[in-house]
Motif scaffolding. Structure first.
Motif, short mmCIF file in Angstrom:
data_model
loop_
_atom_site.label_atom_id
_atom_site.label_comp_id
_atom_site.label_asym_id
_atom_site.label_seq_id
_atom_site.Cartn_x
_atom_site.Cartn_y
_atom_site.Cartn_z
N ASN A 110 3.64 -3.63 -1.30
CA ASN A 110 3.49 -2.19 -1.30
C ASN A 110 3.92 -1.68 0.07
O ASN A 110 3.82 -2.41 1.06
CB ASN A 110 2.02 -1.79 -1.57
CG ASN A 110 1.91 -0.45 -2.28
OD1 ASN A 110 2.76 0.42 -2.15
ND2 ASN A 110 0.85 -0.28 -3.05
N ARG B 16 7.91 2.03 -5.65
CA ARG B 16 7.14 0.92 -5.10
C ARG B 16 7.78 -0.37 -5.57
O ARG B 16 8.00 -0.56 -6.76
CB ARG B 16 5.68 0.98 -5.56
CG ARG B 16 4.85 -0.21 -5.05
CD ARG B 16 3.48 -0.26 -5.67
NE ARG B 16 2.79 -1.51 -5.30
CZ ARG B 16 1.69 -1.95 -5.90
NH1 ARG B 16 1.15 -1.26 -6.90
NH2 ARG B 16 1.13 -3.08 -5.52
N SER B 161 -1.74 6.83 -3.63
CA SER B 161 -0.74 7.91 -3.62
C SER B 161 -1.39 9.21 -3.17
O SER B 161 -1.34 10.23 -3.86
CB SER B 161 -0.11 8.07 -5.00
OG SER B 161 0.51 6.89 -5.43
#
Lengths: 327, 188
Positions: A110, B16, B161
Motif C-alpha cells: 500500500n 493501490r 482513504s
C-alpha cells in the motif's frame, strides 16, 4: 483629543496585540476559569453593556504567520495563478491496519500520503468612523477611545460568529443524523441540564476516538449548573456556589473538561454546549495581521477603522460536536 | 465550496498496488508516455497507447484500443511531475500485479466474485463516461485479469482513504483484480 495632537496621524497603531491576547487567555484558563471582565478600563461615563473578546483563541490559539508562509496554488489545468496564497496544513492519514498470517506469507502493499487542508486568509474590518474634532471636544469621556475599544470587540465578535457558523455546518442541526465527521455530532437531550444528562456531553468526542479539549457555553447556560443541588454537584460545593456563584469553582471545569462561559448569548444560544477536541486534533487558526487600528486626521476631521487578517480551518471535522438541552 | 473545514478530498482514491510494486526496479512492467490532448486520466483508470499522427508518437488514451496492450494509470494527469515530464506512467496488465481501482462500472454486483474475468470499455465506447473504466468481462471482451478477494460485492477502501469522499453509504468502493492480459484472450 487635545490641541497638541499631531496634525496628521498616518501610521497604523496596533492596539490589541499579542500581549493583550495572552492576558485575556490567562483570565480564561487560570484563576476563576470564567471570563471576569470584558470591558476595558474605568472612566467617568456610563457603560451600556459588557463586551467580550473572542473566545476562539481559548479553543484554538492563533498562530502568527507572514506572507512568506502562504503558498500560491496555481491550478495546473486552467493555469489560473492567484496572487493571494493559502496556508497549507497537514494532517495524519488513516491507516489500513494489520492482519495475521503464516510465517511465509508476504505482506500486501500500500502507499501512503498525508492529508492536506488549506487555511484561506481574508480580512475583517469595521466601518470607518469619522468625527469632527470640534464635536469630540465637547465630550467629557474619551469617546474616540471608547469607540475604538468597541471596534476591536466587534472584530472579535466577527471571528466568533464565523467560527460558530462553521461548527454548526459541520455538526448539522438534526438529531439522529451524522455530521460531517461521520458520527452523531448534534445531540439533543430532554429534561434540562441535569448531571444525569450532562455527563453524556463527554461522549461525542469519545465516539470520534478523541479526547475532550474544551466546552463552550453561554453564561446563561452556566446558570443551570449553578442550580445543581448537593447531590448533583457533590457536597459543599453546591453551598459555595449558592453564595459565590461560579466563582466558587477554582476553574470552570466539569467532569475534567475546561469550560468557557461566554457572555455572547446571541452566538452561543442558551442551553447549547459546543464540544471541541484538543487544539492539536482540531485544525489551524492563523493570523496574518493582528487587530490594527488605522487612524487619520484630515484638517478638522478624524477618521479611523480597525481590521485584522486571519484565517482558520477545522481540518478535522470529527473534532467538534454540540449538545442542545431541551426542557 | 467549504473553505473553513475539512481536508482536501478526491472523488476517487488513487490506484493501490497490492502486490507487485517494486519502485523503480527495471523489471516492473510499465510504460511512460504523453497524455493525449483532452484526456483526463486519473490514477486507476484503464489506458492504452494510441498513435497520434499529428504528434508522431504514441499517447495515452482512456479505454481499450484494439490490438494494444492495456495499462492502468499510476498517476493523475495533473500531477506536478507528470506535467513537468510530459509523460504519465502506466502499469501493464500483462505484468504481474494485484491492483485495486475505483474506476469501474458495477453492472451486476453479485457477479463480482473471485476468479470472475475483468475487462474494460473501449476507447471509443459510445458512452464517453465509460472510457477508462473496468467492468466484468462479457462474451468476446478482452480479459485483463481476474477478480480477487471479492464475493458478490465491491470492496471498501474507506479505512485507508481518509482523503476520499465516501459514497452515500459511507464506503469508498473499489475492485481488486490480478492482472493477466494475454494478447487475443477473450471472454467466452
Amino acid at each position: 483629543m487635545t490641541p497638541n495632537d499631531p496634525a496628521t496621524i498616518a501610521e497604523a497603531q496596533e492596539v490589541w496585540g499579542p500581549e493583550k491576547n495572552a492576558a485575556w487567555l490567562q483570565s480564561i484558563q487560570g484563576g476563576d476559569g470564567e471570563r471576569k471582565q470584558a470591558a476595558a478600563g474605568a472612566s467617568d461615563f456610563t457603560r451600556r453593556k459588557l463586551r467580550e473578546s473572542s473566545f476562539v483563541p481559548a479553543i484554538q490559539a492563533p498562530k502568527p504567520i507572514k506572507h512568506s508562509d502562504l503558498t500560491r496554488l496555481q491550478n495546473p489545468t486552467t493555469g489560473v495563478n492567484p496572487e493571494i496564497g493559502v496556508y497549507v496544513c497537514e494532517m495524519e492519514p488513516d491507516s489500513p491496519g494489520a492482519r495475521t498470517v503464516p510465517f511465509d506469507a508476504a505482506p500486501d502493499q500500500n502507499s501512503y500520503r498525508g492529508d492536506v487542508y488549506l487555511v484561506y486568509v481574508s480580512k475583517d474590518q469595521t466601518d470607518e468612523m469619522y468625527k469632527l474634532l470640534d464635536e469630540l471636544a465637547g465630550y467629557k469621556m474619551d469617546l474616540r477611545q471608547v469607540v475604538t475599544d468597541n471596534m476591536l470587540k466587534d472584530l472579535d465578535n466577527r471571528v466568533d460568529t464565523r467560527y460558530i457558523a462553521t461548527v454548526k455546518e459541520i455538526t448539522g442541526s438534526t438529531a439522529g443524523v451524522n455530521g460531517l465527521g461521520g458520527y452523531e455530532q448534534y445531540l439533543e437531550y430532554t429534561g434540562g441540564i441535569t448531571r444525569a444528562n450532562y455527563k453524556y456531553t463527554l461522549t461525542p468526542m469519545y465516539d470520534a476516538e478523541l479526547n475532550n479539549g474544551v466546552f463552550l457555553m453561554s453564561r446563561r447556560t452556566a446558570v443551570e449548573i449553578a442550580g445543581w443541588g448537593r447531590d448533583e454537584m457533590g457536597g459543599d460545593l453546591a453551598e459555595r456556589i449558592a453564595t459565590d456563584g461560579m466563582n466558587a469553582l477554582e476553574q470552570f471545569k466539569l467532569f475534567g473538561v475546561p469550560h468557557i462561559a461566554t457572555i455572547k448569548q446571541s452566538l452561543v444560544a442558551t442551553n447549547h454546549v459546543y464540544h471541541f477536541a484538543p487544539s492539536n486534533f482540531l485544525g489551524q487558526y492563523v493570523e496574518l495581521e493582528a487587530p490594527t487600528v488605522y487612524v487619520k486626521k484630515e484638517r478638522d476631521a478624524l477618521f479611523f477603522y480597525a481590521q485584522r487578517k486571519y484565517g482558520y480551518s477545522i481540518g478535522n471535522v470529527a473534532a467538534v460536536a454540540r449538545s442542545v438541552f431541551l426542557p | 465550496m467549504a473553505t473553513n473545514y475539512g481536508t482536501l478530498q478526491r472523488t476517487k482514491p488513487r490506484l493501490r498496488v497490492i502486490k507487485g510494486y517494486v519502485g523503480q526496479n527495471s523489471n516492473q512492467r510499465q510504460e511512460v508516455a504523453p497524455v493525449a490532448s483532452g484526456m483526463a486520466i486519473m490514477s486507476g483508470m484503464l489506458i492504452s497507447k494510441l498513435w497520434s499522427t499529428d504528434n508522431s508518437r504514441y499517447e495515452w488514451v482512456l479505454g481499450l484500443v484494439s490490438g494494444a496492450i492495456p495499462y492502468i494509470a499510476l498517476q493523475d494527469y495533473t500531477d506536478a511531475d507528470v506535467l513537468a515530464a510530459g509523460g504519465l506512467t502506466g502499469l501493464s496488465c500483462a505484468g504481474q500485479f494485484t491492483l485495486e481501482s475505483a474506476y469501474f462500472v458495477e453492472g451486476t454486483t453479485a457477479n463480482w466474485v473471485d476468479n470472475a474475468a475483468v475487462s474494460a470499455y473501449a476507447n471509443d465506447d459510445a458512452t464517453a463516461a465509460n472510457r477508462g473504466k473496468l467492468k466484468l468481462a462479457a462474451s468476446g471482451d478482452p480479459i485483463l485479469g481476474t477478480v480477487i478477494r471479492q464475493h458478490a460485492d465491491l470492496d471498501d477502501a474507506r479505512p485507508y482513504s481518509s482523503n476520499v469522499v465516501p459514497d452515500a453509504d459511507g464506503r469508498v468502493e473499489v475492485v481488486r483484480f490480478d492482472t493477466g492480459w494475454v494478447k487475443g484472450q477473450l471472454a467466452a
